[in-house]
Motif scaffolding. Structure first.
Motif, PDB file in Angstrom:
ATOM      1  N   PRO A 162       6.873  -1.513 -13.110  1.00  0.00           N
ATOM      2  CA  PRO A 162       6.030  -2.032 -14.036  1.00  0.00           C
ATOM      3  C   PRO A 162       6.434  -3.647 -14.401  1.00  0.00           C
ATOM      4  O   PRO A 162       5.432  -4.283 -14.522  1.00  0.00           O
ATOM      5  N   GLN A 163       7.476  -4.019 -14.238  1.00  0.00           N
ATOM      6  CA  GLN A 163       7.891  -5.709 -14.105  1.00  0.00           C
ATOM      7  C   GLN A 163       7.056  -6.123 -12.875  1.00  0.00           C
ATOM      8  O   GLN A 163       6.641  -7.188 -13.179  1.00  0.00           O
ATOM      9  N   LEU A 164       6.978  -5.370 -11.745  1.00  0.00           N
ATOM     10  CA  LEU A 164       6.249  -6.058 -10.648  1.00  0.00           C
ATOM     11  C   LEU A 164       4.783  -6.254 -10.925  1.00  0.00           C
ATOM     12  O   LEU A 164       4.066  -7.278 -10.791  1.00  0.00           O
ATOM     13  N   ILE A 175       0.060  -0.671  -8.037  1.00  0.00           N
ATOM     14  CA  ILE A 175      -0.034  -2.123  -8.114  1.00  0.00           C
ATOM     15  C   ILE A 175      -1.235  -2.563  -7.454  1.00  0.00           C
ATOM     16  O   ILE A 175      -1.700  -3.758  -7.927  1.00  0.00           O
ATOM     17  N   THR A 176      -1.494  -2.200  -6.136  1.00  0.00           N
ATOM     18  CA  THR A 176      -2.849  -2.578  -5.800  1.00  0.00           C
ATOM     19  C   THR A 176      -3.418  -1.272  -5.214  1.00  0.00           C
ATOM     20  O   THR A 176      -3.157  -0.279  -4.910  1.00  0.00           O
ATOM     21  N   ALA A 177      -5.070  -1.439  -5.320  1.00  0.00           N
ATOM     22  CA  ALA A 177      -5.919  -0.321  -4.798  1.00  0.00           C
ATOM     23  C   ALA A 177      -5.584   0.161  -3.135  1.00  0.00           C
ATOM     24  O   ALA A 177      -5.304   1.421  -3.008  1.00  0.00           O
ATOM     25  N   GLY A 178      -5.308  -0.729  -2.732  1.00  0.00           N
ATOM     26  CA  GLY A 178      -4.968  -0.628  -1.300  1.00  0.00           C
ATOM     27  C   GLY A 178      -3.648  -0.097  -0.903  1.00  0.00           C
ATOM     28  O   GLY A 178      -3.494   1.001  -0.121  1.00  0.00           O
ATOM     29  N   PHE A 179      -2.574  -0.482  -1.537  1.00  0.00           N
ATOM     30  CA  PHE A 179      -1.356   0.265  -1.655  1.00  0.00           C
ATOM     31  C   PHE A 179      -1.250   1.673  -2.119  1.00  0.00           C
ATOM     32  O   PHE A 179      -0.820   2.606  -1.515  1.00  0.00           O
ATOM     33  N   THR A 180      -2.344   1.912  -3.208  1.00  0.00           N
ATOM     34  CA  THR A 180      -2.272   3.192  -3.789  1.00  0.00           C
ATOM     35  C   THR A 180      -3.005   4.075  -2.724  1.00  0.00           C
ATOM     36  O   THR A 180      -2.514   5.271  -2.509  1.00  0.00           O
ATOM     37  N   ALA A 181      -3.994   3.710  -2.006  1.00  0.00           N
ATOM     38  CA  ALA A 181      -4.649   4.705  -1.168  1.00  0.00           C
ATOM     39  C   ALA A 181      -3.735   4.930   0.186  1.00  0.00           C
ATOM     40  O   ALA A 181      -3.587   5.935   0.649  1.00  0.00           O
ATOM     41  N   LEU A 182      -2.966   3.774   0.491  1.00  0.00           N
ATOM     42  CA  LEU A 182      -1.711   4.077   1.550  1.00  0.00           C
ATOM     43  C   LEU A 182      -0.794   5.210   1.127  1.00  0.00           C
ATOM     44  O   LEU A 182      -0.663   6.210   1.992  1.00  0.00           O
ATOM     45  N   ALA A 183      -0.490   5.114   0.036  1.00  0.00           N
ATOM     46  CA  ALA A 183       0.493   6.263  -0.560  1.00  0.00           C
ATOM     47  C   ALA A 183      -0.222   7.442  -0.580  1.00  0.00           C
ATOM     48  O   ALA A 183       0.555   8.575  -0.201  1.00  0.00           O
TER      49      ALA A 183
END
Length: 305
Positions: A97-99, A264-272
């Motif tokens: 959450p801090q990030l 954090i970002t949409a691209g990062f979430t999609a990778l996850a």
């Protein structure tokens, strides 16, 4: 190539000024990349991560032991749950959450960003250090935090924030494997982040997403070792090649299981989401392709360090 070179304006994805209207998130849609099946060399690179993390000799060419199978069974039970329990990566609950809050503030005017960054002495010092590095020295000295932020640009600022804020996430937790590999996971993650970001600039992918993917990829190993330690299983070191190959795959899925909650970002979430479903070898997301490519130069850098 120095990891800072892709932060320079005009290299890879051009550095954007803080406060610009361009959103930092990328599309969450997963598009297959034009890639051959994972080559044997890339599989070998992936399997070499484990002996480096454990600081041991090459993995043994022996059958998987009963304890190794039990370790994989314990991890499989965790992967079968809808979500990861926070105690397997305890610092994430406070740090993510801090990030997110800090990254979202990079869209504010520079003066407002400088005011927020200035409240964190460690983060402010790292921003000033980067802006005063040899890569920017030709542009003259930096007098204050606002000038430093303007100089390193949006993606430079975001990567500094991620590196500083998330560093404690890799601090060792109790247990023999976790204690043995804790610092090395952090070193591996930072190296992988640098090389994934460099490759992303060449591929036209979002640099911050790539850096974040590389930096957080090591959390899968952190979680895997924590599960094994909590199960009271004592893995012989060096472990078998079969166990190393299987653990590399489930570590990728554990990263996905944890990261699917980190918006954090949409691209990062999609990778996850892709990582949890498909592991490393079969993942379709372009960031997964970059992570696979970055393994070899990452390992080469670590071996020379």
């Amino acid at each position: 190539m120095s990891w800072l070179s892709w932060l320079m304006p005009g290299r890879g994805n051009a550095a954007q000024k803080p406060g610009a209207a361009t959103p930092i998130a990328t599309s969450a849609r997963i598009e297959p990349v034009d890639e051959k099946p994972l080559e044997d060399a890339q599989r070998s690179d992936t399997q070499q991560v484990l002996p480096w993390l454990l600081g041991c000799e090459t993995l043994t060419d022996t059958p998987m032991t009963p304890i190794e199978r039990s370790a994989l069974d314990a991890i499989a039970k965790t992967l079968a749950k809808p979500e990861l329990t926070d105690n397997l990566l305890p610092r994430a609950a406070a740090l993510i959450p801090q990030l997110i809050a800090l990254v979202r503030q990079t869209e504010l005017p520079t003066a407002a960003i400088a005011e927020r960054i200035g409240k964190d002495a460690v983060l402010a010092a790292e921003v000033m250090r980067l802006a005063s590095s040899s890569h920017y020295r030709a542009q003259g000295s930096v007098a204050n935090l606002e000038q430093a932020i303007e100089r390193i640009g949006l993606q430079g600022l975001q990567t500094v924030i991620a590196r500083v804020v998330l560093k404690p996430i890799f601090q060792a937790v109790p247990g023999p494997l976790s204690a043995r590999a804790g610092k090395r996971i952090g070193d591996y993650s930072e190296a992988l982040a640098r090389h994934t970001a460099i490759l992303s600039g060449r591929a036209g992918q979002a640099v911050f997403d790539a850096y974040l993917a590389g930096l957080m990829h090591g959390t899968g190993w952190t979680i895997a070792f924590s599960i094994i330690d909590r199960a009271g299983l004592h893995i012989a070191v060096p472990p078998s090649q079969a166990f190393g190959a299987a653990l590399a795959e489930v570590a990728q899925r554990l990263f996905g299981q944890a990261a699917q909650r980190w918006d954090i970002t949409a691209g990062f979430t999609a990778l996850a989401l892709d990582a949890r479903r498909n592991g490393l070898a079969a993942a379709l997301h372009p960031l997964a392709h970059l992570l696979r490519q970055a393994q070899q130069p990452c390992l080469e850098e670590l071996a020379l360090g």
